[in-house]
Design an enzyme around this catalytic site. Structure first.
Site, mmCIF file in Angstrom:
data_model
loop_
_atom_site.group_PDB
_atom_site.id
_atom_site.type_symbol
_atom_site.label_atom_id
_atom_site.label_comp_id
_atom_site.label_asym_id
_atom_site.label_seq_id
_atom_site.Cartn_x
_atom_site.Cartn_y
_atom_site.Cartn_z
ATOM 1 N N LYS A 216 0.987 -1.349 -0.012
ATOM 2 C CA LYS A 216 -0.006 -0.083 0.066
ATOM 3 C C LYS A 216 0.750 1.165 -0.055
ATOM 4 C CE LYS A 216 -4.577 -1.624 0.796
ATOM 5 N NZ LYS A 216 -5.302 -2.004 2.013
ATOM 6 N N ARG A 250 -4.180 -10.060 4.287
ATOM 7 C CA ARG A 250 -4.438 -10.070 2.855
ATOM 8 C C ARG A 250 -3.040 -9.678 1.986
ATOM 9 N NH1 ARG A 250 -5.991 -6.664 -0.976
ATOM 10 N NH2 ARG A 250 -7.738 -7.333 -2.497
#
Ligand code: 9MG
Length: 272
Positions: A216, A250
Site C-alpha cells: 500500500k 491479505r
C-alpha cells in the site's frame, strides 16, 4: 503500549486480481488464464485463502458494471474450484456478483463497503458464508481527499461495532463475521500507523481481524519506493500486524509472507 497478541489461527489470504487497472500489479493478470495461473501459484506458495476481485478499489478507480465484473470473476472462481478446495473469497460490492460467485464456488465475501450498498447485507446473510466487513471513508473515488478524524481508532472501531450489529440483525452468524480497519481506505499515513499500532484493540469486538497492508501507498511513501519495490516494507507490516493480533493477512507476496508468519507463529507457541 501496544499489546503482543498472536492469533493461534493466523491465515494468509492471497490477492488474485482479475482487473486491468489494479494498483499493485497493473493488470498483469487480465485474462482468466493468467489469473488462474497466478491463483494456482499462490496456492502452491501456501495461501490459506484466495481473494478474487474483478473491480479495482484503488483511489480514484473506475467502477465496472455488473456484467463486466461477473465475466471477470465467475469463470475464474469456477476454474480455481475445479482444481482446488481452497477457501475463495470474492471481493465485491455487488449483490449479484456475491450470489454468482458463491454459486461458482466462492466461500466468503470481502466487502470493502461493509455490506452497506443496495441489499448486500441481506444477500450475504442468505448466502450463509463468512463476510469481511471493512471500514472505508466515503468511496474509492473520494476517500483520499483530505481524510479527517477526531480519533481515528475510536471512530473506525465504532463503525465496525455498528456493522457487526447490523450483520447480526440481518441474520449473519457471529462466527461468520470478520472485521478489517481498512488500511489506506480514506486514511493518511498517520491514521494507518495509529490503526496498526492499535490493532489488538479491535480484538475487543469479539471477531477475527483482517489486515491488508501489502504494497500500500503508506509503505511506498515511508520508504520512497514504487509499488514493485515494496516487498520488505510489506513483510514488515505483515509481521507487525500478526504480532498485534491480526487473524488474516491479505497479501500479494504469499511465499515470502508465509515464511515471515511462520516465525511469528513460532514466537506465539513458545511458553514464557
Ligand atoms: C480489496 N481490498 C484492497 N485492500 C483491502 C484491504 O485492506 N482489506 C480488504 N478487506 N479488502 C481489500
Amino acid at each position: 503500549m501496544a499489546q503482543l497478541s498472536i492469533s493461534g489461527n493466523l491465515q494468509v489470504m492471497g490477492v488474485v486480481n482479475a482487473t486491468p487497472d489494479s494498483f499493485s500489479d497493473g493488470g498483469k493478470y487480465d485474462t482468466i488464464e493468467k489469473a488462474l495461473e497466478h491463483a494456482l501459484q499462490l496456492i502452491s506458495e501456501g495461501a490459506d485463502i484466495l481473494d478474487v476481485g474483478g473491480e479495482s478499489t484503488r483511489p480514484g478507480s473506475r467502477q465496472v458494471n455488473l456484467n463486466e465484473e461477473l465475466e471477470r470473476t465467475v469463470p475464474l472462481i469456477r476454474a480455481i474450484r475445479e482444481t482446488s478446495d481452497i477457501p475463495i473469497s470474492v471481493d465485491t460490492s455487488k449483490p449479484g456478483v456475491m450470489q454468482a460467485a458463491v454459486g461458482a464456488g466462492a466461500t466468503m465475501i470481502n466487502s470493502i463497503w461493509a455490506l452497506q450498498l443496495d441489499d448486500s447485507l441481506q444477500v450475504a446473510a442468505d448466502l450463509k458464508v463468512p463476510v469481511v466487513l471493512m471500514h472505508m471513508r466515503e468511496s474509492p473515488a473520494t476517500m483520499q481527499q483530505n481524510p479527517t478524524y477526531a480519533d481515528v481508532v475510536a471512530e473506525v472501531k465504532e463503525f465496525l461495532k455498528l456493522r457487526i450489529e447490523a450483520a447480526l440483525d440481518a441474520g449473519i452468524a457471529l462466527e461468520h463475521i470478520i472485521i478489517d480497519p481498512g488500511f489506506g481506505f480514506g486514511k493518511t499515513i498517520e491514521h494507518n500507523l495509529l490503526l496498526l499500532k492499535s490493532l489488538s484493540e479491535f480484538k475487543q469486538l469479539g471477531v477475527p481481524v483482517l489486515a491488508g497492508l501489502s504494497r500500500k501507498s503508506m509503505i511506498g511513501t515511508i520508504l520512497d519506493r514504487p509499488v514493485d519495490q515494496r516487498l520488505y516494507g510489506s513483510l514488515s507490516t505483515a509481521v507487525m500486524a500478526a504480532m498485534l493480533g491480526a487473524d488474516i493477512l491479505r497479501v500479494h507476496d504469499v511465499a515470502e509472507t508465509v515464511d515471515a508468519i511462520k516465525m511469528v507463529k513460532a514466537l506465539g507457541q513458545v511458553a514464557t
